[in-house]
Design an enzyme around this catalytic site. Structure first.
Site, mmCIF file in Angstrom:
data_model
loop_
_atom_site.group_PDB
_atom_site.id
_atom_site.type_symbol
_atom_site.label_atom_id
_atom_site.label_comp_id
_atom_site.label_asym_id
_atom_site.label_seq_id
_atom_site.Cartn_x
_atom_site.Cartn_y
_atom_site.Cartn_z
ATOM 1 N N TRP A 67 -14.045 8.171 4.457
ATOM 2 C CA TRP A 67 -14.352 7.385 5.443
ATOM 3 C C TRP A 67 -14.197 7.803 6.966
ATOM 4 O O TRP A 67 -13.677 8.709 7.269
ATOM 5 C CB TRP A 67 -13.474 5.851 5.272
ATOM 6 C CG TRP A 67 -11.771 6.166 5.689
ATOM 7 C CD1 TRP A 67 -10.761 6.707 4.932
ATOM 8 C CD2 TRP A 67 -11.413 5.706 6.858
ATOM 9 N NE1 TRP A 67 -9.720 6.662 5.600
ATOM 10 C CE2 TRP A 67 -9.972 6.241 6.890
ATOM 11 C CE3 TRP A 67 -11.847 5.134 8.166
ATOM 12 C CZ2 TRP A 67 -8.916 5.768 7.885
ATOM 13 C CZ3 TRP A 67 -10.742 4.767 9.051
ATOM 14 C CH2 TRP A 67 -9.517 5.252 8.823
ATOM 15 N N GLU A 77 0.783 -1.233 0.009
ATOM 16 C CA GLU A 77 -0.121 0.053 0.052
ATOM 17 C C GLU A 77 0.833 1.214 0.103
ATOM 18 O O GLU A 77 2.009 1.133 0.571
ATOM 19 C CB GLU A 77 -0.823 0.030 1.341
ATOM 20 C CG GLU A 77 -1.987 1.118 1.195
ATOM 21 C CD GLU A 77 -2.907 1.037 2.399
ATOM 22 O OE1 GLU A 77 -3.667 2.081 2.698
ATOM 23 O OE2 GLU A 77 -3.066 -0.309 2.921
ATOM 24 N N GLU A 83 -3.234 10.402 3.086
ATOM 25 C CA GLU A 83 -4.384 10.412 3.742
ATOM 26 C C GLU A 83 -4.308 12.197 4.352
ATOM 27 O O GLU A 83 -3.602 12.494 4.536
ATOM 28 C CB GLU A 83 -4.450 9.633 4.790
ATOM 29 C CG GLU A 83 -4.774 8.247 4.186
ATOM 30 C CD GLU A 83 -4.931 7.115 5.585
ATOM 31 O OE1 GLU A 83 -6.101 6.396 5.358
ATOM 32 O OE2 GLU A 83 -4.187 6.921 6.313
ATOM 33 N N THR A 122 -7.268 4.903 16.400
ATOM 34 C CA THR A 122 -7.749 5.374 15.342
ATOM 35 C C THR A 122 -8.542 6.593 15.525
ATOM 36 O O THR A 122 -8.519 7.540 14.784
ATOM 37 C CB THR A 122 -8.632 4.361 14.563
ATOM 38 O OG1 THR A 122 -7.886 3.394 14.366
ATOM 39 C CG2 THR A 122 -9.168 4.762 13.214
#
Length: 369
Positions: free
Chosen positions: A171, A77, A81, A182
């Site tokens: 998201w 990946e 972000e 998170t």
């Protein structure tokens, strides 16, 4: 090798909308009962090294994360972000085979020309077999050399090196079912009374262009064709990849290189037992995008299944009385419980084709699988 321009398919999950000027796409994130839904667009074609850029405006607000990433079937990946509470920063990161190492994240300053929400910026990933760079508006702000990623424990280079799909997403990181780490990273729990969801019915990020320039396969690659990438062993590294003439397109967001025809389960026919019951799901999770996937059975879990109807952003496909007005008069297609007007669980994945998404993606190169 001849350079060719290819038309590509985009898979969508959630509610993408066309902007009023027809020059950009809006990814939306709305509240849905006790949980939240987001929007994900992913290419069905792959790129194995290349220069990939996205011109975009991030979302804003605590708990809300916009993303532009490359993701392979073995979870290599490469990330850009954007956390909604820090509009002067783009976060860059990379992963090898999904191994979590948050020490690899690096903040990149986006200080000129306006912040990430109010101004258009172009974010570029230049992914080569030996080097990887992240650029903002043409300025290289981070360089990673493959030679610096060697891991002495498993004697492998922890460097993204397998064919990847391009993914764009908005998201909900700041929801209670996500881990405390998170939520804290995202700036806290989402505030559904903030300006954007209060005015439009949703948080949003905007994308006007995504461009992919594919590079030739790396030196020494096993090349016997020019149509598909295949894995020849279970190691999931660069030497595992061969290029041949098999022709495959992923059927849904659940598809992978090893199961290309995997699709969402069909809704039960009306009148059958439990026909109106929404399926449950373990949400598909990838590093940096927890909660952004469609779920292993096509739902997102927690009572949310994304958009109703086609999911292609057409207000006419939404159930009557279930929408709220949005940017430029568009409507948010999500409904409580994620069900269509028939009562069946909605399918959250659609192939995006035609003029609505032609503005978004241009793939240029010999190989885009």
């Amino acid at each position: 090798m001849q350079i060719a321009r290819l038309q590509v398919n985009i898979l969508g999950c959630g509610t993408p909308l066309m902007a009023p000027d027809d020059k950009s796409i809006i990814l939306t994130l709305s509240e849905d009962g006790q949980s939240a839904s987001g929007t994900l667009l992913a290419s069905t074609h792959y790129v194995w090294y290349g220069k990939i850029s996205a011109t975009m405006k991030s979302s804003r607000g605590r708990g809300v994360v916009s993303a532009f990433i490359l993701l392979s079937d073995v979870k290599d990946e490469i990330d850009f972000e954007f956390v909604g509470t820090d509009l002067d920063t783009a976060q860059s990161n990379f992963y090898f085979q999904g191994i979590t190492n948050y020490m690899q994240e690096k903040n990149l300053s986006v200080s000129s020309g306006g912040d990430t929400f109010s101004a258009w910026h172009t974010y570029e990933i230049d992914w080569q077999p030996d080097t990887l760079t992240w650029s903002v508006d043409g300025d290289v702000l981070r360089t990673l050399n493959k030679k610096d990623t060697f891991n002495k424990t498993d004697n492998q280079y922890h460097y993204p090196q397998t064919p990847a799909r391009v993914e764009l997403s908005l998201w909900p990181a700041g929801i209670q079912k996500n881990g405390e780490g998170t939520v804290n990273w995202a700036g806290g729990l989402i505030d559904w009374t903030a300006q954007d969801p209060k005015t439009n019915g949703y948080y949003y990020a905007m994308y006007s262009d995504v461009n992919v320039e594919c590079y030739d396969p790396p030196s020494g690659a096993n090349v016997s064709g020019k149509s598909s990438y295949v894995y020849t062993d279970d190691n999931g590294v660069e030497k595992s990849i061969a290029v041949n003439n098999d022709d495959h397109i992923l059927k849904s967001l659940l598809g992978t290189g090893t199961d290309m025809d995997k699709d969402f389960p069909k809704a039960k026919a009306s009148g059958t037992k439990n026909a109106g019951a929404a399926a449950t799901s373990t949400v598909a999770t990838v590093p940096g995008l927890s909660g952004a996937g469609p779920g292993t059975d096509g739902t997102r879990g927690g009572g949310s299944t994304g958009s109703s109807g086609s999911g292609a952003g057409n207000p006419a496909d939404s159930a009557p009385g279930a929408s709220s007005s949005g940017i430029g008069g568009f409507t948010q297609g999500d409904q409580p419980g994620g069900k269509s007007s028939s009562g069946a669980a909605s399918k959250t994945d659609d192939v995006m084709r035609g003029s609505m998404f032609a503005v978004l993606v241009a793939f240029v190169g010999m190989l885009v699988m």
